[in-house]
Write an enzyme that holds these catalytic residues in place. Structure first.
Site, PDB file in Angstrom:
ATOM      1  N   ASN A  54       0.846  -1.192   0.000  1.00 14.82           N
ATOM      2  CA  ASN A  54       0.000   0.000   0.000  1.00 14.82           C
ATOM      3  C   ASN A  54       0.885   1.246   0.000  1.00 14.82           C
ATOM      4  O   ASN A  54       1.950   1.277   0.622  1.00 14.82           O
ATOM      5  CB  ASN A  54      -1.020   0.005   1.146  1.00 14.82           C
ATOM      6  CG  ASN A  54      -0.445  -0.238   2.523  1.00 14.82           C
ATOM      7  OD1 ASN A  54       0.614  -0.832   2.674  1.00 14.82           O
ATOM      8  ND2 ASN A  54      -1.151   0.218   3.538  1.00 14.82           N
ATOM      9  N   GLU A  56       0.487   5.284   0.530  1.00 15.49           N
ATOM     10  CA  GLU A  56      -0.412   6.357   0.974  1.00 15.49           C
ATOM     11  C   GLU A  56       0.052   7.703   0.430  1.00 15.49           C
ATOM     12  O   GLU A  56       1.087   7.806  -0.246  1.00 15.49           O
ATOM     13  CB  GLU A  56      -0.486   6.332   2.507  1.00 15.49           C
ATOM     14  CG  GLU A  56      -1.053   5.004   2.988  1.00 15.49           C
ATOM     15  CD  GLU A  56      -1.210   4.909   4.495  1.00 15.49           C
ATOM     16  OE1 GLU A  56      -0.620   5.726   5.224  1.00 15.49           O
ATOM     17  OE2 GLU A  56      -1.935   3.992   4.930  1.00 15.49           O
ATOM     18  N   ALA A  58      -0.292  12.261   1.136  1.00  9.04           N
ATOM     19  CA  ALA A  58      -0.699  13.365   2.001  1.00  9.04           C
ATOM     20  C   ALA A  58      -2.143  13.751   1.724  1.00  9.04           C
ATOM     21  O   ALA A  58      -2.865  14.193   2.625  1.00  9.04           O
ATOM     22  CB  ALA A  58       0.229  14.555   1.796  1.00  9.04           C
ATOM     23  N   SER A  59      -2.567  13.566   0.483  1.00 11.20           N
ATOM     24  CA  SER A  59      -3.985  13.701   0.146  1.00 11.20           C
ATOM     25  C   SER A  59      -4.589  12.319   0.377  1.00 11.20           C
ATOM     26  O   SER A  59      -4.575  11.452  -0.499  1.00 11.20           O
ATOM     27  CB  SER A  59      -4.137  14.138  -1.313  1.00 11.20           C
ATOM     28  OG  SER A  59      -5.508  14.167  -1.642  1.00 11.20           O
ATOM     29  N   GLU A  67      -3.308  -4.583  -2.769  1.00 14.98           N
ATOM     30  CA  GLU A  67      -3.917  -5.460  -3.786  1.00 14.98           C
ATOM     31  C   GLU A  67      -4.162  -4.695  -5.078  1.00 14.98           C
ATOM     32  O   GLU A  67      -3.930  -5.189  -6.174  1.00 14.98           O
ATOM     33  CB  GLU A  67      -5.247  -6.026  -3.286  1.00 14.98           C
ATOM     34  CG  GLU A  67      -5.167  -6.813  -1.989  1.00 14.98           C
ATOM     35  CD  GLU A  67      -5.404  -5.957  -0.751  1.00 14.98           C
ATOM     36  OE1 GLU A  67      -4.854  -4.832  -0.669  1.00 14.98           O
ATOM     37  OE2 GLU A  67      -6.135  -6.419   0.138  1.00 14.98           O
ATOM     38  N   CYS A  98     -10.130  -5.079   1.919  1.00 14.69           N
ATOM     39  CA  CYS A  98     -11.277  -4.166   1.873  1.00 14.69           C
ATOM     40  C   CYS A  98     -12.201  -4.547   0.715  1.00 14.69           C
ATOM     41  O   CYS A  98     -11.835  -5.308  -0.183  1.00 14.69           O
ATOM     42  CB  CYS A  98     -10.809  -2.720   1.755  1.00 14.69           C
ATOM     43  SG  CYS A  98     -10.308  -2.219   0.106  1.00 14.69           S
ATOM     44  N   CYS A 101     -10.985  -3.833  -2.837  1.00 15.44           N
ATOM     45  CA  CYS A 101      -9.962  -4.792  -3.284  1.00 15.44           C
ATOM     46  C   CYS A 101     -10.583  -6.141  -3.629  1.00 15.44           C
ATOM     47  O   CYS A 101     -10.168  -6.795  -4.585  1.00 15.44           O
ATOM     48  CB  CYS A 101      -8.874  -4.947  -2.238  1.00 15.44           C
ATOM     49  SG  CYS A 101      -7.792  -3.508  -2.188  1.00 15.44           S
TER      50      CYS A 101
HETATM   51  N1  THU Z   1      -5.205  -1.402   2.942  1.00 16.28           N
HETATM   52  C1  THU Z   1      -4.703  -2.231   1.982  1.00 16.28           C
HETATM   53  O1  THU Z   1      -3.615  -1.994   1.448  1.00 16.28           O
HETATM   54  N2  THU Z   1      -5.434  -3.313   1.627  1.00 16.28           N
HETATM   55  C2  THU Z   1      -6.612  -3.667   2.206  1.00 16.28           C
HETATM   56  O2  THU Z   1      -7.271  -4.584   1.741  1.00 16.28           O
HETATM   57  C3  THU Z   1      -7.065  -2.966   3.416  1.00 16.28           C
HETATM   58  C4  THU Z   1      -6.491  -1.612   3.600  1.00 16.28           C
HETATM   59  C5  THU Z   1      -4.437  -0.217   3.311  1.00 16.28           C
HETATM   60  C6  THU Z   1      -5.043   1.097   2.903  1.00 16.28           C
HETATM   61  C7  THU Z   1      -4.385   2.044   3.883  1.00 16.28           C
HETATM   62  O3  THU Z   1      -3.110   2.405   3.364  1.00 16.28           O
HETATM   63  C8  THU Z   1      -4.155   1.202   5.123  1.00 16.28           C
HETATM   64  O4  THU Z   1      -4.281  -0.145   4.706  1.00 16.28           O
HETATM   65  C9  THU Z   1      -5.160   1.467   6.239  1.00 16.28           C
HETATM   66  O5  THU Z   1      -6.448   1.409   5.775  1.00 16.28           O
END
Ligand code: THU
Length: 142
Positions: A54, A56, A58-59, A67, A98, A101
Site C-alpha cells: 500500500n 499512501e 498526504a492527500s 492489492e 477491503c 480490493c
Molecule cells: N489497505 C490495503 O492496502 N489493503 C486492504 O485490503 C485494506 C487496507 C491499506 C489502505 C491504507 O493504506 C491502510 O491499509 C489502512 O487502511
C-alpha cells in the site's frame, strides 16, 4: 501437500515461503499516515510473480491498497488470471481485504484462484474469491 480442490497444489513449504516473501515486502509499504502496512504477492497463470504494497499520500484519499497496486502491475506484464494471491498485514489475525480490493481481485479470479490471507505471525487461511465476495458483480452481469 495441500490439495486445494480443482486448484493449484501447494506444499506447506511453498505456502510458508510465499508467506515469508510477502511478509518481507511489508517493510516497503509507504504508510506514514495509517502506519498500517499491507503487502500482496501475486502469481499469474504463467507462474510469474509480482509484489505490491500500500502506498499512501498526504492527500489521504489518493492512497492505494496493496492489492490494487499489484494487480495493475501484473496486468501490464500480461497477467490474465490470478493463480495465487497472498495478502499480509501487521494485523493480529490474517488480514481482511477491503471491499474495493475484493471487487478488484474478483475481476481477475475464477473458482481455481487461491487466496491466502495471512499476517506477520504467518497465521493464515485459504479462501476462494466466492467466499470473499459472494454474489459478486462481474463482466457477465453487464
Ligand atoms: N489497505 C490495503 O492496502 N489493503 C486492504 O485490503 C485494506 C487496507 C491499506 C489502505 C491504507 O493504506 C491502510 O491499509 C489502512 O487502511
Amino acid at each position: 501437500m495441500k490439495e486445494l480442490a480443482g486448484k493449484i497444489k501447494l506444499t506447506e513449504k511453498e505456502i510458508s515461503d510465499y508467506i515469508d516473501e510477502a511478509n518481507e515486502t511489508l517493510d516497503r509499504a509507504y504508510v506514514p499516515y495509517s502506519k498500517f502496512p499491507v503487502a500482496a504477492l501475486l502469481i499469474d497463470q504463467n507462474g510469474k510473480k509480482f509484489k505490491g504494497v500500500n502506498v499512501e499520500n498526504a492527500s489521504y484519499g489518493v492512497g492505494i491498497c496493496a492489492e490494487r497496486n499489484v494487480i495493475p502491475t501484473a496486468v501490464t506484464e500480461g497477467m490474465k488470471k490470478i493463480k495465487l494471491l497472498v495478502v499480509t498485514g501487521g494485523t493480529p489475525e490474517p488480514i481482511s481485504p477491503c471491499g474495493a480490493c475484493r471487487q478488484f481481485i474478483s475481476e481477475f479470479s475464477d473458482k481455481d484462484t487461491v487466496i491466502i490471507l495471512t499476517n506477520r505471525d504467518k497465521k493464515y487461511k485459504i479462501w476462494s474469491i466466492d467466499e470473499l465476495l459472494p454474489y459478486s458483480f462481474g463482466p457477465e452481469d453487464l
